[in-house]
Scaffold this active site. Sequence first.
Site, PDB file in Angstrom:
ATOM      1  N   CYS A   2       0.842  -1.187   0.000  1.00  0.00           N
ATOM      2  CA  CYS A   2       0.000   0.000   0.000  1.00  0.00           C
ATOM      3  C   CYS A   2       0.879   1.240   0.000  1.00  0.00           C
ATOM      4  O   CYS A   2       1.888   1.323   0.690  1.00  0.00           O
ATOM      5  CB  CYS A   2      -0.954   0.079   1.176  1.00  0.00           C
ATOM      6  SG  CYS A   2      -2.100  -1.281   1.283  1.00  0.00           S
ATOM      7  N   ARG A  27       3.841  -0.200  -4.879  1.00  0.00           N
ATOM      8  CA  ARG A  27       3.604  -0.754  -3.537  1.00  0.00           C
ATOM      9  C   ARG A  27       2.296  -1.544  -3.457  1.00  0.00           C
ATOM     10  O   ARG A  27       1.992  -2.151  -2.436  1.00  0.00           O
ATOM     11  CB  ARG A  27       3.566   0.379  -2.508  1.00  0.00           C
ATOM     12  CG  ARG A  27       4.847   1.167  -2.437  1.00  0.00           C
ATOM     13  CD  ARG A  27       4.724   2.277  -1.435  1.00  0.00           C
ATOM     14  NE  ARG A  27       4.602   1.762  -0.095  1.00  0.00           N
ATOM     15  CZ  ARG A  27       5.615   1.515   0.718  1.00  0.00           C
ATOM     16  NH1 ARG A  27       6.847   1.752   0.317  1.00  0.00           N
ATOM     17  NH2 ARG A  27       5.418   1.059   1.920  1.00  0.00           N
ATOM     18  N   TRP A  73      -2.645  -2.734  -1.720  1.00  0.00           N
ATOM     19  CA  TRP A  73      -2.323  -4.151  -1.884  1.00  0.00           C
ATOM     20  C   TRP A  73      -3.227  -4.861  -0.878  1.00  0.00           C
ATOM     21  O   TRP A  73      -3.072  -4.700   0.326  1.00  0.00           O
ATOM     22  CB  TRP A  73      -0.849  -4.409  -1.592  1.00  0.00           C
ATOM     23  CG  TRP A  73      -0.440  -5.821  -1.893  1.00  0.00           C
ATOM     24  CD1 TRP A  73      -0.084  -6.325  -3.111  1.00  0.00           C
ATOM     25  CD2 TRP A  73      -0.353  -6.911  -0.972  1.00  0.00           C
ATOM     26  NE1 TRP A  73       0.212  -7.663  -3.002  1.00  0.00           N
ATOM     27  CE2 TRP A  73       0.060  -8.055  -1.696  1.00  0.00           C
ATOM     28  CE3 TRP A  73      -0.586  -7.044   0.401  1.00  0.00           C
ATOM     29  CZ2 TRP A  73       0.241  -9.297  -1.103  1.00  0.00           C
ATOM     30  CZ3 TRP A  73      -0.399  -8.285   0.983  1.00  0.00           C
ATOM     31  CH2 TRP A  73       0.009  -9.395   0.234  1.00  0.00           C
ATOM     32  N   ASN A  99      -1.935   1.802   5.693  1.00  0.00           N
ATOM     33  CA  ASN A  99      -1.000   0.805   5.167  1.00  0.00           C
ATOM     34  C   ASN A  99      -0.585  -0.065   6.345  1.00  0.00           C
ATOM     35  O   ASN A  99       0.012   0.436   7.290  1.00  0.00           O
ATOM     36  CB  ASN A  99       0.218   1.516   4.556  1.00  0.00           C
ATOM     37  CG  ASN A  99       1.353   0.562   4.221  1.00  0.00           C
ATOM     38  OD1 ASN A  99       1.132  -0.634   4.024  1.00  0.00           O
ATOM     39  ND2 ASN A  99       2.558   1.083   4.164  1.00  0.00           N
ATOM     40  N   GLY A 100      -0.931  -1.348   6.290  1.00  0.00           N
ATOM     41  CA  GLY A 100      -0.573  -2.239   7.393  1.00  0.00           C
ATOM     42  C   GLY A 100      -1.704  -3.206   7.671  1.00  0.00           C
ATOM     43  O   GLY A 100      -2.605  -3.382   6.854  1.00  0.00           O
ATOM     44  N   GLU A 484      17.696 -17.418  -7.606  1.00  0.00           N
ATOM     45  CA  GLU A 484      17.280 -16.057  -7.974  1.00  0.00           C
ATOM     46  C   GLU A 484      16.690 -16.034  -9.392  1.00  0.00           C
ATOM     47  O   GLU A 484      15.682 -15.380  -9.638  1.00  0.00           O
ATOM     48  CB  GLU A 484      18.483 -15.115  -7.834  1.00  0.00           C
ATOM     49  CG  GLU A 484      18.271 -13.686  -8.296  1.00  0.00           C
ATOM     50  CD  GLU A 484      17.159 -12.935  -7.575  1.00  0.00           C
ATOM     51  OE1 GLU A 484      16.606 -13.451  -6.601  1.00  0.00           O
ATOM     52  OE2 GLU A 484      16.819 -11.826  -8.025  1.00  0.00           O
ATOM     53  N   LYS A 488      12.914 -14.849 -10.276  1.00  0.00           N
ATOM     54  CA  LYS A 488      12.644 -13.783 -11.259  1.00  0.00           C
ATOM     55  C   LYS A 488      11.639 -14.270 -12.294  1.00  0.00           C
ATOM     56  O   LYS A 488      10.705 -13.562 -12.641  1.00  0.00           O
ATOM     57  CB  LYS A 488      13.914 -13.345 -11.985  1.00  0.00           C
ATOM     58  CG  LYS A 488      14.905 -12.486 -11.249  1.00  0.00           C
ATOM     59  CD  LYS A 488      14.494 -11.052 -11.014  1.00  0.00           C
ATOM     60  CE  LYS A 488      13.774 -10.918  -9.716  1.00  0.00           C
ATOM     61  NZ  LYS A 488      14.550 -10.691  -8.526  1.00  0.00           N
ATOM     62  N   GLU A 491       8.003 -14.605 -10.826  1.00  0.00           N
ATOM     63  CA  GLU A 491       7.254 -13.388 -10.528  1.00  0.00           C
ATOM     64  C   GLU A 491       6.943 -12.554 -11.768  1.00  0.00           C
ATOM     65  O   GLU A 491       5.934 -11.870 -11.808  1.00  0.00           O
ATOM     66  CB  GLU A 491       7.921 -12.549  -9.425  1.00  0.00           C
ATOM     67  CG  GLU A 491       9.271 -12.004  -9.703  1.00  0.00           C
ATOM     68  CD  GLU A 491       9.833 -11.220  -8.507  1.00  0.00           C
ATOM     69  OE1 GLU A 491       9.079 -10.747  -7.657  1.00  0.00           O
ATOM     70  OE2 GLU A 491      11.076 -11.074  -8.452  1.00  0.00           O
ATOM     71  N   HIS A 507      18.304 -36.258  -6.645  1.00  0.00           N
ATOM     72  CA  HIS A 507      17.534 -36.759  -5.499  1.00  0.00           C
ATOM     73  C   HIS A 507      16.046 -36.458  -5.639  1.00  0.00           C
ATOM     74  O   HIS A 507      15.334 -36.422  -4.649  1.00  0.00           O
ATOM     75  CB  HIS A 507      18.097 -36.169  -4.200  1.00  0.00           C
ATOM     76  CG  HIS A 507      19.536 -36.525  -4.004  1.00  0.00           C
ATOM     77  ND1 HIS A 507      19.929 -37.755  -3.526  1.00  0.00           N
ATOM     78  CD2 HIS A 507      20.670 -35.845  -4.291  1.00  0.00           C
ATOM     79  CE1 HIS A 507      21.254 -37.793  -3.495  1.00  0.00           C
ATOM     80  NE2 HIS A 507      21.725 -36.645  -3.960  1.00  0.00           N
ATOM     81  N   LYS A 606       5.931  -4.132  -4.147  1.00  0.00           N
ATOM     82  CA  LYS A 606       7.369  -3.947  -4.010  1.00  0.00           C
ATOM     83  C   LYS A 606       7.829  -4.061  -2.563  1.00  0.00           C
ATOM     84  O   LYS A 606       8.830  -4.679  -2.259  1.00  0.00           O
ATOM     85  CB  LYS A 606       7.734  -2.567  -4.566  1.00  0.00           C
ATOM     86  CG  LYS A 606       9.198  -2.227  -4.507  1.00  0.00           C
ATOM     87  CD  LYS A 606       9.956  -3.016  -5.539  1.00  0.00           C
ATOM     88  CE  LYS A 606      11.446  -2.757  -5.498  1.00  0.00           C
ATOM     89  NZ  LYS A 606      12.173  -3.820  -6.181  1.00  0.00           N
TER      90      LYS A 606
HETATM   91  O1  M6R Z   1      12.861  -4.889   0.314  1.00  0.00           O
HETATM   92  P1  M6R Z   1      13.386  -6.250   0.618  1.00  0.00           P
HETATM   93  O2  M6R Z   1      14.703  -6.517  -0.001  1.00  0.00           O
HETATM   94  O3  M6R Z   1      13.422  -6.539   2.095  1.00  0.00           O
HETATM   95  O4  M6R Z   1      12.339  -7.222  -0.034  1.00  0.00           O
HETATM   96  C1  M6R Z   1      12.446  -8.615   0.078  1.00  0.00           C
HETATM   97  C2  M6R Z   1      11.559  -9.322  -0.927  1.00  0.00           C
HETATM   98  O5  M6R Z   1      10.225  -8.968  -0.730  1.00  0.00           O
HETATM   99  C3  M6R Z   1      11.947  -8.998  -2.368  1.00  0.00           C
HETATM  100  O6  M6R Z   1      13.286  -9.301  -2.633  1.00  0.00           O
HETATM  101  C4  M6R Z   1      11.050  -9.775  -3.341  1.00  0.00           C
HETATM  102  O7  M6R Z   1      11.315 -11.138  -3.258  1.00  0.00           O
HETATM  103  C5  M6R Z   1      11.245  -9.266  -4.776  1.00  0.00           C
HETATM  104  N1  M6R Z   1       9.975  -9.116  -5.418  1.00  0.00           N
HETATM  105  C6  M6R Z   1      12.065 -10.168  -5.601  1.00  0.00           C
HETATM  106  O8  M6R Z   1      12.230  -9.694  -6.902  1.00  0.00           O
END
Ligand code: M6R
Length: 611
Positions: A2, A27, A73, A99-100, A484, A488, A491, A507, A606
């Site tokens: 949010c 956000r 969000w 927000n929260g 990673e 990527k 998402e 395994h 984000k």
């Molecule tokens: O702001 P942060 O680095 O603490 O965020 C952690 C994760 O939420 C963040 O890395 C998330 O996994 C991303 N969307 C990955 O691309």
Amino acid sequence: MCGIVGYTGPREAYPIILKGLKRLEYRGYDSSGVALLNHDLKVYKKKGRVSELEEDVIGKDLHAFTGIGHTRWATHGEPSDRNAHPHRSASGRLAMIHNGIIENYASIKQELVNKGYTFHSDTDTEVLLNFIEDIQQNNNSTLEEALRIALKRVVGAYCILLLDKEDPETIIAARKGSPLVIGIGKGEHFLASDASPIIEYTKEVVYVNDYEIAIIKPDELILKNLGNEKQTPFIQKLDMELAKIEKGGYDHFMLKEIHEQPETIHDCLRGRLNIENGTITMGGVESHLETLTNANRIIMVACGTSWHAGLIAEYIFEELCRIPVEVEYASEFRYRNPVINKGDVIIAISQSGETADTLVALENAKEKGACIFGVVNAVGSSIARLSHAGAYTHAGPEIGVASTKAFTGQLAVLTMMALKIAKAKGTIDDTRYSKLLQELNDIPEKVKLVLQDTSNIEAIAEKYKDAADFLYLGRGYNFPVALEGALKLKEISYIHAEGYPAAEMKHGPIALVDDKLPVVFVATKDSYYEKIVSNVQEIKARKGMVIAVATEGDTIIPGMADDVMLVPDADEILAPLLSVIPLQLLSYYIGVAKGLDVDKPRNLAKSVTVE
Ligand code: M6R
């Protein structure tokens, strides 16, 4: 999650709020809304993106000098017009954005229902708002007093902005756990979840702390704690440029941020790495050098991509500093009863510096006496402020929801830290130290080479975009890179992807391999090379399609793989800084080829400020 924006001053509030919401849309983008206060309190809200709200309000009365706006969000209640913020109180006198999460909202709601309240949304926010109004009416108190009383009952996280029809120039704000920045202009104030909606108006900001209430009028800012004691606002100068939060000719923020990496890694090294005299200058490390060199154990705490950076750092710290390292998901760490001993150091890794799980995990560890070192990108963020010491990644604002340049910034900072600690401890010999310093210094130029021509990666993306699943494999330093890469892809393209240590594949996951499964090998030339060559052969023997990230000049892996993405040679400790780049691009181009919104993937936000 949010985004919230507020304005009070002599200008029209709506255009400022709307622009701010667009900047904060990363956000959360389930719905958005504004409350505008003139003599009248007008609330407009709409499911979907901010642009849909913008369309919806055309022709409506938007005139006001005070207002608040929200981009959501969803937590409590599905994305819909009725669950969109702002919410109005039962009397219609108050409007609020939040927000929260209010964790004990259900019991408060029940109390209010028993008193005859009815609700028009499924949100915890509407409950809190009516709770505040109820206290205000029953105690005949001011809104500020009622808010204070209500917040003492609330369990959870919040940043709220409140408008009161009877007080048309004032915004009342409060925060615990969710960020709030107040921009100080001449006879005007700007409020936002981060500084991006504020920078074009003023560089002077105050970061509101947890348990603080702010009473904001055009020419007055009063900060108080929940005990009603006045706090002195600490005014800071913003070090952010407007150009950095705009797309600058790129189609998407994600692509811009991938291409910024030569510059952002360079910015991260600049002023720290000195090749001539063989030094690394890091104030935060220096001030805690004894604690860090004598650490019995380092615990890296993070989420998502930042957690992957922690995993790579585990290999680097153990190799160079000979300190045992554990890497923890913040969300698990905070709810366990972890053993934290004297001599343990926690390294918190976070782009936003606001991730709720990481933040609370650190608060718990701090209470137990741990030394907290923050590796954070967002300057002035909650995690940065909570840490005993730290080092910023200096990657600049990262707007794309997928983390890219922040990741390489984290790796650069963590590598420098490890080198500095190893040097101080004497666990690295001079030749290796100097070589790594030189190679680290060369990384930005090498990243530039990877980014020079991406047409090959674009073609590979086109070829594999319709695959239903992907497997990502790597060993050693490249194993977390495989994780990673898989994250990527998931998402950005919504394709199921799994990352695995290449040797572990036998395994279980090898059962997935057939002629339809693309298997991405992160197989640069390192000490695991011979082993990973065998793993590639094992996949080829089962008719899997192999896409390899390989080192320029290598002939063996490219000879076996169906498709290859090349990166320059580098010491294995630094290889992830290069091998991750093609994987970022691959997921970007697959997402684009599938026609998806790569900057705002579905269901994500984000900054994950709820647990
Ligand atoms: O702001 P942060 O680095 O603490 O965020 C952690 C994760 O939420 C963040 O890395 C998330 O996994 C991303 N969307 C990955 O691309």
